[in-house]
Design a protein around this motif. Structure first.
Motif, mmCIF file in Angstrom:
data_model
loop_
_atom_site.group_PDB
_atom_site.id
_atom_site.type_symbol
_atom_site.label_atom_id
_atom_site.label_comp_id
_atom_site.label_asym_id
_atom_site.label_seq_id
_atom_site.Cartn_x
_atom_site.Cartn_y
_atom_site.Cartn_z
ATOM 1 N N HIS A 85 0.828 -1.215 0.000
ATOM 2 C CA HIS A 85 0.000 0.000 0.000
ATOM 3 C C HIS A 85 0.860 1.263 0.000
ATOM 4 O O HIS A 85 0.501 2.269 -0.628
ATOM 5 N N LEU A 86 1.994 1.226 0.701
ATOM 6 C CA LEU A 86 2.871 2.394 0.742
ATOM 7 C C LEU A 86 3.466 2.693 -0.630
ATOM 8 O O LEU A 86 3.547 3.853 -1.055
ATOM 9 N N LEU A 87 3.876 1.650 -1.349
ATOM 10 C CA LEU A 87 4.450 1.855 -2.677
ATOM 11 C C LEU A 87 3.410 2.409 -3.648
ATOM 12 O O LEU A 87 3.728 3.267 -4.489
ATOM 13 N N ILE A 88 2.183 1.937 -3.540
ATOM 14 C CA ILE A 88 1.122 2.468 -4.401
ATOM 15 C C ILE A 88 0.902 3.956 -4.128
ATOM 16 O O ILE A 88 0.780 4.769 -5.062
ATOM 17 N N SER A 89 0.872 4.341 -2.866
ATOM 18 C CA SER A 89 0.685 5.759 -2.526
ATOM 19 C C SER A 89 1.852 6.604 -3.022
ATOM 20 O O SER A 89 1.650 7.698 -3.569
ATOM 21 N N LEU A 90 3.075 6.110 -2.845
ATOM 22 C CA LEU A 90 4.244 6.857 -3.314
ATOM 23 C C LEU A 90 4.244 6.979 -4.833
ATOM 24 O O LEU A 90 4.645 8.004 -5.387
ATOM 25 N N GLN A 91 3.792 5.917 -5.505
ATOM 26 C CA GLN A 91 3.724 5.972 -6.957
ATOM 27 C C GLN A 91 2.727 7.023 -7.420
ATOM 28 O O GLN A 91 3.005 7.795 -8.340
ATOM 29 N N ARG A 92 1.579 7.064 -6.788
ATOM 30 C CA ARG A 92 0.563 8.065 -7.151
ATOM 31 C C ARG A 92 1.090 9.475 -6.965
ATOM 32 O O ARG A 92 0.966 10.334 -7.845
ATOM 33 N N ILE A 93 1.667 9.722 -5.801
ATOM 34 C CA ILE A 93 2.107 11.091 -5.520
ATOM 35 C C ILE A 93 3.325 11.455 -6.363
ATOM 36 O O ILE A 93 3.512 12.620 -6.736
ATOM 37 N N GLY A 94 4.151 10.465 -6.714
ATOM 38 C CA GLY A 94 5.298 10.751 -7.580
ATOM 39 C C GLY A 94 4.866 11.192 -8.962
ATOM 40 O O GLY A 94 5.338 12.209 -9.492
ATOM 41 N N LEU A 202 14.586 31.026 -8.724
ATOM 42 C CA LEU A 202 14.771 29.722 -8.074
ATOM 43 C C LEU A 202 14.254 29.677 -6.639
ATOM 44 O O LEU A 202 13.607 28.688 -6.246
ATOM 45 N N PRO A 203 14.506 30.711 -5.797
ATOM 46 C CA PRO A 203 13.935 30.655 -4.432
ATOM 47 C C PRO A 203 12.421 30.543 -4.427
ATOM 48 O O PRO A 203 11.852 29.780 -3.641
ATOM 49 N N GLY A 204 11.752 31.273 -5.329
ATOM 50 C CA GLY A 204 10.298 31.188 -5.395
ATOM 51 C C GLY A 204 9.838 29.814 -5.838
ATOM 52 O O GLY A 204 8.861 29.266 -5.307
ATOM 53 N N PHE A 205 10.530 29.237 -6.813
ATOM 54 C CA PHE A 205 10.163 27.900 -7.282
ATOM 55 C C PHE A 205 10.290 26.870 -6.162
ATOM 56 O O PHE A 205 9.408 26.019 -5.979
ATOM 57 N N LEU A 206 11.384 26.932 -5.404
ATOM 58 C CA LEU A 206 11.574 25.949 -4.328
ATOM 59 C C LEU A 206 10.541 26.135 -3.217
ATOM 60 O O LEU A 206 10.079 25.158 -2.623
ATOM 61 N N THR A 207 10.169 27.381 -2.942
ATOM 62 C CA THR A 207 9.097 27.612 -1.972
ATOM 63 C C THR A 207 7.783 27.009 -2.466
ATOM 64 O O THR A 207 7.050 26.354 -1.712
ATOM 65 N N GLY A 208 7.497 27.216 -3.752
ATOM 66 C CA GLY A 208 6.290 26.623 -4.322
ATOM 67 C C GLY A 208 6.336 25.108 -4.313
ATOM 68 O O GLY A 208 5.306 24.452 -4.097
ATOM 69 N N LEU A 209 7.514 24.550 -4.516
ATOM 70 C CA LEU A 209 7.645 23.084 -4.493
ATOM 71 C C LEU A 209 7.349 22.534 -3.100
ATOM 72 O O LEU A 209 6.680 21.502 -2.955
ATOM 73 N N ARG A 210 7.848 23.217 -2.075
ATOM 74 C CA ARG A 210 7.557 22.765 -0.701
ATOM 75 C C ARG A 210 6.069 22.827 -0.409
ATOM 76 O O ARG A 210 5.489 21.898 0.168
ATOM 77 N N MET A 211 5.447 23.912 -0.820
ATOM 78 C CA MET A 211 3.995 24.038 -0.595
ATOM 79 C C MET A 211 3.233 22.984 -1.391
ATOM 80 O O MET A 211 2.234 22.416 -0.917
ATOM 81 N N SER A 212 3.696 22.701 -2.592
ATOM 82 C CA SER A 212 3.012 21.722 -3.438
ATOM 83 C C SER A 212 3.062 20.328 -2.828
ATOM 84 O O SER A 212 2.068 19.583 -2.891
ATOM 85 N N LEU A 213 4.197 19.967 -2.266
ATOM 86 C CA LEU A 213 4.305 18.635 -1.666
ATOM 87 C C LEU A 213 3.343 18.496 -0.483
ATOM 88 O O LEU A 213 2.727 17.443 -0.296
ATOM 89 N N GLY A 214 3.227 19.559 0.306
ATOM 90 C CA GLY A 214 2.272 19.510 1.418
ATOM 91 C C GLY A 214 0.848 19.340 0.936
ATOM 92 O O GLY A 214 0.080 18.521 1.457
ATOM 93 N N VAL A 215 0.483 20.104 -0.109
ATOM 94 C CA VAL A 215 -0.865 19.985 -0.677
ATOM 95 C C VAL A 215 -1.077 18.613 -1.293
ATOM 96 O O VAL A 215 -2.162 18.022 -1.191
ATOM 97 N N ALA A 216 -0.043 18.078 -1.926
ATOM 98 C CA ALA A 216 -0.168 16.775 -2.589
ATOM 99 C C ALA A 216 -0.521 15.674 -1.592
ATOM 100 O O ALA A 216 -1.371 14.820 -1.862
ATOM 101 N N TRP A 217 0.113 15.687 -0.431
ATOM 102 C CA TRP A 217 -0.191 14.657 0.573
ATOM 103 C C TRP A 217 -1.612 14.826 1.098
ATOM 104 O O TRP A 217 -2.294 13.838 1.396
ATOM 105 N N LEU A 218 -2.070 16.063 1.224
ATOM 106 C CA LEU A 218 -3.444 16.283 1.694
ATOM 107 C C LEU A 218 -4.466 15.721 0.702
ATOM 108 O O LEU A 218 -5.428 15.050 1.089
ATOM 109 N N ILE A 219 -4.263 16.011 -0.574
ATOM 110 C CA ILE A 219 -5.215 15.533 -1.582
ATOM 111 C C ILE A 219 -5.111 14.017 -1.746
ATOM 112 O O ILE A 219 -6.105 13.336 -2.034
ATOM 113 N N LEU A 220 -3.908 13.473 -1.540
ATOM 114 C CA LEU A 220 -3.746 12.014 -1.637
ATOM 115 C C LEU A 220 -4.611 11.301 -0.597
ATOM 116 O O LEU A 220 -5.214 10.263 -0.888
ATOM 117 N N VAL A 221 -4.647 11.855 0.609
ATOM 118 C CA VAL A 221 -5.462 11.237 1.671
ATOM 119 C C VAL A 221 -6.914 11.117 1.219
ATOM 120 O O VAL A 221 -7.553 10.072 1.389
#
Length: 283
Positions: A85-94, A202-221
Motif C-alpha cells: 500500500h505504501l508503494l502504491i501511494s508513493l507511486q501516485r504522488i510521484g 529559483l527561491p520562489g520555485f523551491l518555496t512553491g515546491l515545498r507548498m506543493s508537496l504539502g498539498v499533494a499529501w493532503l489531496i492524496l489522503v
C-alpha cells in the motif's frame, strides 16, 4: 647558553612564520545537520500520548497508545501488506508531483516572461486557484472514472498552483538593474533568462515546491478514500469498517512522516542550491 636560547628562539619564530598546513574540512553527513531539538517536540507528544492512554484518560478504543500502533505497523510490515500500500501511494504522488510541477513551471515561465502569456494565462490561473480541488472530485470521476487517472490528475491539479504562483512571483521580482547589466554585457535574450531570470526565480520555485508537496499529501489522503482498492488511504478506509483505530492512526502517522520527509528533502535541496544567498535558514 645564550647561543642555545637564541637558536631555540629563532626556530620558534621560524615555525610561527612558516605556513601551517591547512586541515581538510571535516565532512558532515546530512543527518548530523538536523538539530536534535527538532526531534524533541514529536518525542514529547509521543510520551504524553502514551501516558494519557495508559492512565485511562483517553480510552484505547478511541485513541490507541503509540506502542500498540507501532506493533500493528510492524505486524503489517512483516506480512508485506504495508509495503504494497505504501508503494502504491508513493507511486501516485510521484506521478502527480512530476506532472503538476512541470505544468506549473511551464505556465509560470510563459506568463512571467512574455506579456501575451501573462495576459492569457495569469487571469485564468488566478480564477482557477480559488476553486477548491475537492469540488472537482465528482467531475473528475465522470471524466476519468474511478481508477488511477482521476486520483493522479486531482493531485496534480492541486500541485500546479503553488508552483505557478511562487515561480511567477519570483520571475516578476527579478531586479530590473540586473537585466540592464545583462544588456550592457551583451547577453542575448536566452542568456539573460538563463543567467539572471531563472536563478532569481529559483527561491520562489523551491518555496512553491515545498507548498506543493504539502498539498499533494493532503489531496492524496482524500483521493485514496474514494473508491480506491490500494494505498494507505484504502488501508485506513478498510480499517474503519472493522473499527481498527490502530490501523487508522498508523495511516495518519505514515502520511505525516512522509510529508515531513518530503519537506526535509526539498529544504536540503534548497540549502545546497541557494548556498550563495546569505541569511538562509539552516536546516
Amino acid at each position: 647558553m645564550t647561543t642555545q636560547t637564541s637558536s631555540i628562539g629563532t626556530r620558534s619564530e621560524a615555525g610561527s612564520l612558516a605556513p601551517q598546513p591547512r586541515r581538510a574540512p571535516k565532512r558532515t553527513h546530512w543527518w548530523s545537520r538536523i538539530k536534535p531539538l527538532r526531534a524533541a517536540g514529536p518525542i514529547i507528544v509521543l510520551v504524553l500520548w502514551q501516558l494519557t492512554t495508559m492512565t485511562g484518560l483517553v480510552p484505547p478504543t478511541v485513541l490507541p497508545p503509540p506502542s500498540e500502533v507501532f506493533t500493528t505497523g510492524w505486524e503489517l510490515w512483516q506480512t508485506g501488506e504495508l509495503q504494497i500500500h505504501l508503494l502504491i501511494s508513493l507511486q501516485r504522488i510521484g506521478y502527480a508531483v512530476v506532472l503538476g510541477v512541470s505544468i506549473g513551471l511551464v505556465l509560470a515561465i510563459l506568463a512571467g516572461l512574455w506579456k501575451v502569456g501573462d495576459a492569457l494565462i495569469d487571469p485564468l490561473m488566478q480564477m482557477m486557484r480559488t476553486v477548491p480541488v475537492l469540488a472537482l472530485v465528482p467531475l473528475f470521476i465522470l471524466w476519468f472514472g474511478i481508477g488511477e487517472p482521476s486520483k493522479v490528475l486531482m493531485i496534480a491539479l492541486a500541485v500546479v498552483f503553488p508552483v505557478y504562483l511562487n515561480t511567477y512571483a519570483g520571475i516578476r521580482g527579478v531586479d530590473r538593474k540586473l537585466m540592464e547589466v545583462g544588456t550592457i554585457v551583451h547577453l542575448s535574450s536566452m542568456g539573460r533568462i538563463r543567467h539572471i531570470v531563472l536563478p532569481g526565480a529559483l527561491p520562489g520555485f523551491l518555496t512553491g515546491l515545498r507548498m506543493s508537496l504539502g498539498v499533494a499529501w493532503l489531496i492524496l489522503v482524500i483521493s485514496e478514500q474514494v473508491n480506491a482498492t490500494e494505498g494507505i488511504g484504502y488501508l485506513m478506509n478498510n480499517a474503519r469498517l472493522y473499527l481498527r483505530t490502530d490501523v487508522i492512526v498508523l495511516g495518519i502517522l505514515i502520511y505525516a512522516l512522509a510529508g515531513y520527509l518530503s519537506d526535509l528533502l526539498v529544504r536540503l535541496i534548497e540549502k545546497r542550491a541557494l548556498s550563495w544567498r546569505q541569511g538562509l535558514e539552516t536546516v
